[in-house]
Design a protein around this motif. Structure first.
Motif, PDB file in Angstrom:
ATOM      1  N   UNK A 116     -31.974-113.972  15.493  1.00 27.07           N
ATOM      2  CA  UNK A 116     -32.500-113.940  16.865  1.00 27.07           C
ATOM      3  C   UNK A 116     -31.468-114.590  17.773  1.00 27.07           C
ATOM      4  N   UNK A 117     -30.923-113.838  18.698  1.00 29.55           N
ATOM      5  CA  UNK A 117     -29.847-114.348  19.556  1.00 29.55           C
ATOM      6  C   UNK A 117     -30.217-114.160  21.028  1.00 29.55           C
ATOM      7  N   UNK A 118     -30.702-115.187  21.724  1.00 28.57           N
ATOM      8  CA  UNK A 118     -30.944-115.088  23.176  1.00 28.57           C
ATOM      9  C   UNK A 118     -29.641-115.240  23.949  1.00 28.57           C
ATOM     10  N   UNK A 119     -29.571-114.566  25.087  1.00 26.52           N
ATOM     11  CA  UNK A 119     -28.376-114.614  25.927  1.00 26.52           C
ATOM     12  C   UNK A 119     -28.818-114.829  27.376  1.00 26.52           C
ATOM     13  N   UNK A 120     -28.242-115.875  28.004  1.00 23.67           N
ATOM     14  CA  UNK A 120     -28.554-116.200  29.390  1.00 23.67           C
ATOM     15  C   UNK A 120     -27.247-116.273  30.178  1.00 23.67           C
ATOM     16  N   UNK A 121     -27.227-115.680  31.362  1.00 25.79           N
ATOM     17  CA  UNK A 121     -26.010-115.661  32.176  1.00 25.79           C
ATOM     18  C   UNK A 121     -26.376-115.598  33.654  1.00 25.79           C
ATOM     19  N   UNK A 122     -25.349-115.800  34.492  1.00 23.26           N
ATOM     20  CA  UNK A 122     -25.497-115.716  35.941  1.00 23.26           C
ATOM     21  C   UNK A 122     -24.369-114.880  36.512  1.00 23.26           C
ATOM     22  N   UNK A 166     -31.614-111.760  27.875  1.00 17.97           N
ATOM     23  CA  UNK A 166     -31.658-110.736  26.835  1.00 17.97           C
ATOM     24  C   UNK A 166     -31.818-111.404  25.472  1.00 17.97           C
ATOM     25  N   UNK A 167     -32.475-110.667  24.572  1.00 16.51           N
ATOM     26  CA  UNK A 167     -32.760-111.190  23.236  1.00 16.51           C
ATOM     27  C   UNK A 167     -32.382-110.133  22.207  1.00 16.51           C
ATOM     28  N   UNK A 168     -31.427-110.481  21.324  1.00 16.12           N
ATOM     29  CA  UNK A 168     -30.984-109.570  20.258  1.00 16.12           C
ATOM     30  C   UNK A 168     -31.662-109.973  18.949  1.00 16.12           C
ATOM     31  N   UNK A 169     -32.308-109.002  18.308  1.00 14.36           N
ATOM     32  CA  UNK A 169     -33.060-109.270  17.078  1.00 14.36           C
ATOM     33  C   UNK A 169     -32.521-108.361  15.966  1.00 14.36           C
ATOM     34  N   UNK A 170     -32.330-108.932  14.781  1.00 13.21           N
ATOM     35  CA  UNK A 170     -31.926-108.160  13.608  1.00 13.21           C
ATOM     36  C   UNK A 170     -32.905-108.444  12.480  1.00 13.21           C
ATOM     37  N   UNK A 171     -33.166-107.404  11.637  1.00 16.66           N
ATOM     38  CA  UNK A 171     -34.097-107.605  10.528  1.00 16.66           C
ATOM     39  C   UNK A 171     -34.229-106.372   9.679  1.00 16.66           C
ATOM     40  N   UNK A 172     -35.333-106.341   8.914  1.00 16.43           N
ATOM     41  CA  UNK A 172     -35.581-105.231   7.992  1.00 16.43           C
ATOM     42  C   UNK A 172     -37.028-104.789   8.157  1.00 16.43           C
ATOM     43  N   UNK A 173     -37.203-103.459   8.157  1.00 18.61           N
ATOM     44  CA  UNK A 173     -38.536-102.855   8.181  1.00 18.61           C
ATOM     45  C   UNK A 173     -38.788-102.218   6.821  1.00 18.61           C
ATOM     46  N   UNK A 174     -40.021-102.443   6.297  1.00 17.71           N
ATOM     47  CA  UNK A 174     -40.398-101.851   5.018  1.00 17.71           C
ATOM     48  C   UNK A 174     -41.617-100.942   5.224  1.00 17.71           C
TER      49      UNK A 174
END
Length: 205
Positions: A15-21, A44-52
């Motif tokens: 889970x990687x949040x990103x904040x900028x101006x 923005x929020x980047x999410x990585x994972x697995x779906x089963x």
């Protein structure tokens, strides 16, 4: 295990949040730049994972959320609300049985409250005057205009003398004697130029 609305996310690995101006920059004559305005960019929020399991069915549901702009509250490792799915990718790998790896990007949006207009009906009192009976009214007729009278044009003594002279000439005419008319009674007949014409004497001179 976290959910995104009704979709179960089986495994989340990152889970990687990103904040900028952002700044508004203007160039000066010497080549330098100045910033006179700063605004915050959406988180923005980047999410990585697995779906089963039924990966395709889950992918179709996540696509529906993205296309319809459904707001999502994400609460796993961090907490963000009013998020939209702006990107979703899945990757089938050999080492993942009955499942697929995925990456998803969420973007936070700011909602604007729209002021509601309320229409209020104010009763208006109508002022009505009570009608009272005044009985029968007599219709007054307008007085008729007085008939115009024709006034006799006034003749001067000079004009009257000229008229009498012309009349005496007709009365003393020899044609009247030839016609057997009584000159002494001519005043009663009112002989003049018009009467002489009727007597057949107007044409002779």
């Amino acid at each position: 295990m976290p959910y995104i609305k009704e979709v179960l996310i089986d495994v989340i690995t990152d889970v990687s949040p990103s904040e900028s101006s952002s700044t508004t920059d203007h160039a000066l004559e010497d080549g330098e730049q100045i910033s006179d305005h700063v605004k915050s960019d959406p988180i923005t929020l980047s999410i990585s994972g697995v779906l089963y399991g039924d990966v395709e069915q889950k992918a179709l549901k996540l696509r529906e959320y993205r296309e319809k702009g459904v707001l999502i509250a994400f609460d796993y490792m961090t907490n963000y609300g009013n998020m939209l799915i702006v990107d979703f990718k899945r990757d089938y790998k050999v080492d993942i049985k009955n499942g697929a790896a995925f990456t998803m990007t969420l973007k936070q949006v700011k909602l604007v409250k729209v002021a509601k207009t309320v229409s209020v009906k104010i009763p208006v009192k109508r002022q009505t005057k009570k009608v009272t009976s005044k009985g029968k009214k007599q219709i007054q007729k307008k007085p008729k205009a007085a008939a115009k009278t024709t006034k006799t044009k006034y003749k001067t003594p000079k004009q009257l003398g000229q008229a009498n002279l012309e009349r005496s000439k007709y009365l003393s005419s020899p044609y009247l004697k030839q016609a057997g008319l009584d000159i002494s009674r001519s005043n009663n007949f009112g002989l003049g130029p018009s009467n002489l014409g009727q007597a057949g004497l107007g044409g002779r001179r």
